[in-house]
Design a protein around this motif. Structure first.
Motif, PDB file in Angstrom:
ATOM      1  N   LEU A   1       1.152   9.924  -2.963  1.00 26.73           N
ATOM      2  CA  LEU A   1       2.674   9.805  -3.690  1.00 26.73           C
ATOM      3  C   LEU A   1       3.493   8.922  -2.740  1.00 26.73           C
ATOM      4  O   LEU A   1       4.247   7.724  -3.441  1.00 26.73           O
ATOM      5  CB  LEU A   1       3.197  10.921  -3.881  1.00 26.73           C
ATOM      6  N   ALA A   2       3.613   8.860  -1.637  1.00 28.03           N
ATOM      7  CA  ALA A   2       4.387   8.042  -0.687  1.00 28.03           C
ATOM      8  C   ALA A   2       4.010   6.534  -0.680  1.00 28.03           C
ATOM      9  O   ALA A   2       5.130   5.779  -1.044  1.00 28.03           O
ATOM     10  CB  ALA A   2       4.647   8.560   0.608  1.00 28.03           C
ATOM     11  N   SER A   3       2.859   6.368  -0.460  1.00 27.91           N
ATOM     12  CA  SER A   3       2.439   5.007  -0.493  1.00 27.91           C
ATOM     13  C   SER A   3       2.486   4.430  -1.882  1.00 27.91           C
ATOM     14  O   SER A   3       3.039   3.025  -2.001  1.00 27.91           O
ATOM     15  CB  SER A   3       1.045   4.734   0.242  1.00 27.91           C
ATOM     16  N   ALA A   4       2.112   5.055  -2.758  1.00 27.52           N
ATOM     17  CA  ALA A   4       2.051   4.269  -4.268  1.00 27.52           C
ATOM     18  C   ALA A   4       3.274   3.710  -4.567  1.00 27.52           C
ATOM     19  O   ALA A   4       3.671   3.010  -5.236  1.00 27.52           O
ATOM     20  CB  ALA A   4       1.554   5.235  -5.144  1.00 27.52           C
ATOM     21  N   SER A   5       4.537   4.902  -4.493  1.00 28.22           N
ATOM     22  CA  SER A   5       5.842   4.440  -4.786  1.00 28.22           C
ATOM     23  C   SER A   5       6.291   3.257  -4.053  1.00 28.22           C
ATOM     24  O   SER A   5       7.184   2.599  -4.616  1.00 28.22           O
ATOM     25  CB  SER A   5       6.732   5.677  -4.594  1.00 28.22           C
ATOM     26  N   ILE A   6       6.018   3.015  -2.678  1.00 27.48           N
ATOM     27  CA  ILE A   6       6.678   1.981  -2.042  1.00 27.48           C
ATOM     28  C   ILE A   6       5.557   0.496  -2.574  1.00 27.48           C
ATOM     29  O   ILE A   6       6.399  -0.481  -2.660  1.00 27.48           O
ATOM     30  CB  ILE A   6       6.302   2.009  -0.480  1.00 27.48           C
ATOM     31  N   ILE A   7       4.353   0.707  -2.872  1.00 26.43           N
ATOM     32  CA  ILE A   7       3.902  -0.357  -3.183  1.00 26.43           C
ATOM     33  C   ILE A   7       4.218  -0.862  -4.662  1.00 26.43           C
ATOM     34  O   ILE A   7       4.423  -1.875  -4.831  1.00 26.43           O
ATOM     35  CB  ILE A   7       2.095  -0.154  -3.326  1.00 26.43           C
ATOM     36  N   PHE A   8       4.373   0.133  -5.651  1.00 23.64           N
ATOM     37  CA  PHE A   8       4.879  -0.226  -6.857  1.00 23.64           C
ATOM     38  C   PHE A   8       6.257  -0.797  -6.852  1.00 23.64           C
ATOM     39  O   PHE A   8       6.478  -1.698  -7.497  1.00 23.64           O
ATOM     40  CB  PHE A   8       4.822   0.723  -7.721  1.00 23.64           C
ATOM     41  N   GLY A   9       7.088  -0.102  -6.029  1.00 21.07           N
ATOM     42  CA  GLY A   9       8.401  -0.664  -5.906  1.00 21.07           C
ATOM     43  C   GLY A   9       8.569  -2.110  -5.471  1.00 21.07           C
ATOM     44  O   GLY A   9       9.252  -2.920  -5.954  1.00 21.07           O
ATOM     45  N   ALA A  10       7.789  -2.550  -4.493  1.00 22.97           N
ATOM     46  CA  ALA A  10       7.690  -3.917  -3.948  1.00 22.97           C
ATOM     47  C   ALA A  10       7.062  -4.760  -5.041  1.00 22.97           C
ATOM     48  O   ALA A  10       7.487  -5.967  -5.434  1.00 22.97           O
ATOM     49  CB  ALA A  10       6.411  -4.021  -2.770  1.00 22.97           C
ATOM     50  N   THR A  11       6.003  -4.370  -5.815  1.00 21.45           N
ATOM     51  CA  THR A  11       5.727  -5.176  -7.079  1.00 21.45           C
ATOM     52  C   THR A  11       6.931  -5.611  -7.823  1.00 21.45           C
ATOM     53  O   THR A  11       6.641  -6.593  -8.652  1.00 21.45           O
ATOM     54  CB  THR A  11       4.371  -4.318  -7.979  1.00 21.45           C
ATOM     55  N   LEU A  12       7.547  -4.436  -8.434  1.00 17.65           N
ATOM     56  CA  LEU A  12       8.605  -4.590  -9.462  1.00 17.65           C
ATOM     57  C   LEU A  12       9.704  -5.389  -8.724  1.00 17.65           C
ATOM     58  O   LEU A  12      10.411  -6.182  -9.471  1.00 17.65           O
ATOM     59  CB  LEU A  12       9.532  -3.086  -9.726  1.00 17.65           C
ATOM     60  N   ILE A  13       9.854  -5.731  -7.644  1.00 25.47           N
ATOM     61  CA  ILE A  13      10.794  -6.856  -6.994  1.00 25.47           C
ATOM     62  C   ILE A  13      10.106  -8.170  -6.709  1.00 25.47           C
ATOM     63  O   ILE A  13      10.703  -8.934  -5.720  1.00 25.47           O
ATOM     64  CB  ILE A  13      11.674  -6.156  -5.724  1.00 25.47           C
ATOM     65  N   HIS A  14       8.824  -8.203  -6.737  1.00 27.62           N
ATOM     66  CA  HIS A  14       8.217  -9.535  -6.644  1.00 27.62           C
ATOM     67  C   HIS A  14       7.902  -9.600  -5.166  1.00 27.62           C
ATOM     68  O   HIS A  14       7.845 -10.822  -4.970  1.00 27.62           O
ATOM     69  CB  HIS A  14       8.733 -10.577  -7.487  1.00 27.62           C
ATOM     70  N   LEU A  15       7.428  -8.727  -4.465  1.00 30.37           N
ATOM     71  CA  LEU A  15       7.393  -8.945  -3.063  1.00 30.37           C
ATOM     72  C   LEU A  15       5.798  -8.394  -2.835  1.00 30.37           C
ATOM     73  O   LEU A  15       5.438  -7.397  -3.063  1.00 30.37           O
ATOM     74  CB  LEU A  15       8.299  -8.101  -2.053  1.00 30.37           C
ATOM     75  N   PRO A  16       5.014  -9.372  -2.002  1.00 34.34           N
ATOM     76  CA  PRO A  16       3.674  -8.785  -1.403  1.00 34.34           C
ATOM     77  C   PRO A  16       3.995  -7.806  -0.372  1.00 34.34           C
ATOM     78  O   PRO A  16       4.635  -8.061   0.752  1.00 34.34           O
ATOM     79  CB  PRO A  16       3.091 -10.038  -1.206  1.00 34.34           C
ATOM     80  N   VAL A  17       3.010  -6.688  -0.518  1.00 34.02           N
ATOM     81  CA  VAL A  17       3.301  -5.908   0.887  1.00 34.02           C
ATOM     82  C   VAL A  17       1.790  -5.633   1.364  1.00 34.02           C
ATOM     83  O   VAL A  17       0.973  -5.846   0.379  1.00 34.02           O
ATOM     84  CB  VAL A  17       4.081  -4.513   0.754  1.00 34.02           C
ATOM     85  N   SER A  18       1.348  -4.902   2.518  1.00 37.44           N
ATOM     86  CA  SER A  18       0.132  -4.679   2.848  1.00 37.44           C
ATOM     87  C   SER A  18      -0.270  -3.261   2.360  1.00 37.44           C
ATOM     88  O   SER A  18       0.438  -2.443   2.881  1.00 37.44           O
ATOM     89  CB  SER A  18       0.099  -4.892   4.157  1.00 37.44           C
ATOM     90  N   THR A  19      -1.074  -3.293   1.477  1.00 40.63           N
ATOM     91  CA  THR A  19      -1.569  -1.665   1.073  1.00 40.63           C
ATOM     92  C   THR A  19      -2.004  -1.055   2.251  1.00 40.63           C
ATOM     93  O   THR A  19      -1.941   0.215   2.457  1.00 40.63           O
ATOM     94  CB  THR A  19      -2.689  -1.884  -0.203  1.00 40.63           C
ATOM     95  N   THR A  20      -2.813  -1.876   3.140  1.00 43.04           N
ATOM     96  CA  THR A  20      -3.351  -1.389   4.188  1.00 43.04           C
ATOM     97  C   THR A  20      -2.276  -0.634   5.084  1.00 43.04           C
ATOM     98  O   THR A  20      -2.361   0.609   5.591  1.00 43.04           O
ATOM     99  CB  THR A  20      -4.101  -2.237   5.011  1.00 43.04           C
ATOM    100  N   HIS A  21      -1.239  -1.459   5.368  1.00 37.40           N
ATOM    101  CA  HIS A  21      -0.056  -0.914   6.242  1.00 37.40           C
ATOM    102  C   HIS A  21       0.415   0.287   5.663  1.00 37.40           C
ATOM    103  O   HIS A  21       0.862   1.456   6.217  1.00 37.40           O
ATOM    104  CB  HIS A  21       0.771  -2.182   6.452  1.00 37.40           C
ATOM    105  N   VAL A  22       0.808   0.324   4.198  1.00 37.35           N
ATOM    106  CA  VAL A  22       1.629   1.144   3.587  1.00 37.35           C
ATOM    107  C   VAL A  22       1.026   2.444   3.516  1.00 37.35           C
ATOM    108  O   VAL A  22       1.448   3.398   3.876  1.00 37.35           O
ATOM    109  CB  VAL A  22       2.126   0.557   2.303  1.00 37.35           C
ATOM    110  N   ILE A  23      -0.440   2.316   3.397  1.00 35.82           N
ATOM    111  CA  ILE A  23      -1.018   3.543   3.155  1.00 35.82           C
ATOM    112  C   ILE A  23      -1.218   4.275   4.538  1.00 35.82           C
ATOM    113  O   ILE A  23      -1.025   5.487   4.660  1.00 35.82           O
ATOM    114  CB  ILE A  23      -2.549   3.488   2.392  1.00 35.82           C
ATOM    115  N   SER A  24      -1.692   3.568   5.440  1.00 36.33           N
ATOM    116  CA  SER A  24      -1.930   4.032   6.952  1.00 36.33           C
ATOM    117  C   SER A  24      -0.665   4.669   7.402  1.00 36.33           C
ATOM    118  O   SER A  24      -0.673   5.616   8.098  1.00 36.33           O
ATOM    119  CB  SER A  24      -2.302   3.148   7.798  1.00 36.33           C
ATOM    120  N   SER A  25       0.362   4.053   7.240  1.00 33.91           N
ATOM    121  CA  SER A  25       1.719   4.302   7.835  1.00 33.91           C
ATOM    122  C   SER A  25       2.249   5.612   7.212  1.00 33.91           C
ATOM    123  O   SER A  25       2.708   6.511   7.457  1.00 33.91           O
ATOM    124  CB  SER A  25       2.797   3.485   7.561  1.00 33.91           C
TER     125      SER A  25
END
Length: 332
Positions: free
Chosen positions: A260-284
């Motif tokens: 839940l934590a990582s999905a919310s951050i990845i999707f939030g980044a998508t909505l503001i058109h920014l690439p993030v590392s799914t690897t980093h976000v999920i591991s963190s």
């Protein structure tokens, strides 16, 4: 003209190969927690992730446009097709090396570092679009810290909500919740990661003079989504083992909180058109969840190795891309 056509075709092939590799390289991150807690079998998890990745990939294009124009200006890039091909080859090499050793490296860092490295090799540091490039770097660097905080918060809330619940019944119920969170996680992965190959293919079309704007063509979206979906169906079990078990011992409640934590951050980044590392976000997120449960529950030695890989990925892939550019420039 023949060399431009050949280069553009090669870029499209390598971009789809990058997306395919990204699929089996990063799929592990999206489904690692649900497999590790036995909420889903590896086979079912991988197939579900493939479908959700495809749906996510064809739904959004904002991140693809950011990749197209925010790192370098494709309209100002001379010899652009060679630059893009060099970047793709370098990113693929790095992804395969880290996949082979089971290291959850970042495909996002690899491709962004590679584009920057190849472009600098071709035209010097002035070619970088510093405003857009720094914005992307900020997103890549800050998102893991935000993910740790979000994982800590979500797990802390879960501890309060399920404080008086029976452990066995809670874990059994949360396993069903994890099926939903794993699906959401895979969907958000598609909305962000598949976009990178779309942006690269669009850059190649602009560099070849076959496109005048940054719109993502329909065939590009479908091709990239299909490549990622197929790659996802292969799976990445080595990285599942690292992300799902070596950072901390996961129970269903931990896995659901991390998802839940990582999905919310990845999707939030998508909505503001920014690439993030799914690897980093999920591991963190997993680290944050572990810290909320008990700081000593996190195997910080493994986490430290992952962080070191995060740090070296971008400069290493940039250097690889520069070398690839000089070699390709001699050929073409």
């Amino acid at each position: 003209m023949d060399s431009i056509i050949l280069l553009t075709v090669l870029v499209v092939i390598f971009a789809l190969a990058f997306d395919f590799i990204n699929g089996f390289h990063d799929t592990a991150n999206a489904i690692a927690t649900s497999v590790s807690t036995r909420a889903l079998s590896p086979k079912v998890a991988v197939m579900m992730a493939a479908v959700m990745n495809f749906i996510g990939a064809i739904t959004f294009t904002g991140v693809a446009k950011a990749i197209t124009k925010d790192i370098v200006d494709p309209f100002a890039l001379e010899n652009g097709s060679v630059v893009i091909l060099a970047a793709l080859i370098a990113a693929i090499i790095w992804n395969l090396v880290t996949w082979y050793f089971g290291i959850p490296s970042s495909s996002s860092h690899a491709i962004i570092g590679s584009i920057a490295g190849a472009a600098i090799a071709a035209a010097g540091f002035s070619i970088l679009n510093y405003g857009g490039f720094l914005k992307i770097l900020e997103a890549l660097l800050l998102s893991p810290f935000i993910a740790i905080a979000m994982g800590f918060i979500v797990m802390s809330l879960f501890k309060v909500i399920f404080k008086k619940a029976h452990l066995y019944k809670t874990n059994k119920g949360i396993r069903y919740l994890q099926i939903c969170t794993a699906a959401i996680q895979s969907f958000t992965h598609g909305t962000n990661d598949a976009q990178k190959a779309m942006g690269i293919m669009t850059m190649a079309l602009i560099a070849a003079g076959w496109q005048t704007g940054d719109d993502i063509q329909t065939w590009v979206r479908i091709a990239a989504a299909t490549a990622m979906g197929l790659g996802t169906s292969i799976g990445g079990y080595k990285i599942i083992k690292t992300v799902g078990g070596k950072i901390m011992k996961l129970r269903p409640i931990n896995g659901a909180a991390a998802d839940l934590a990582s999905a919310s951050i990845i999707f939030g980044a998508t909505l503001i058109h920014l690439p993030v590392s799914t690897t980093h976000v999920i591991s963190s997120s997993i680290m944050g969840v572990g810290a909320a449960q008990r700081v000593k529950a996190v195997k910080w030695g493994v986490a430290r190795k992952i962080v070191m890989t995060w740090i070296i990925t971008m400069p290493t892939s940039a250097a690889l891309a520069a070398i690839c550019y000089f070699i390709l420039n001699l050929i073409f």
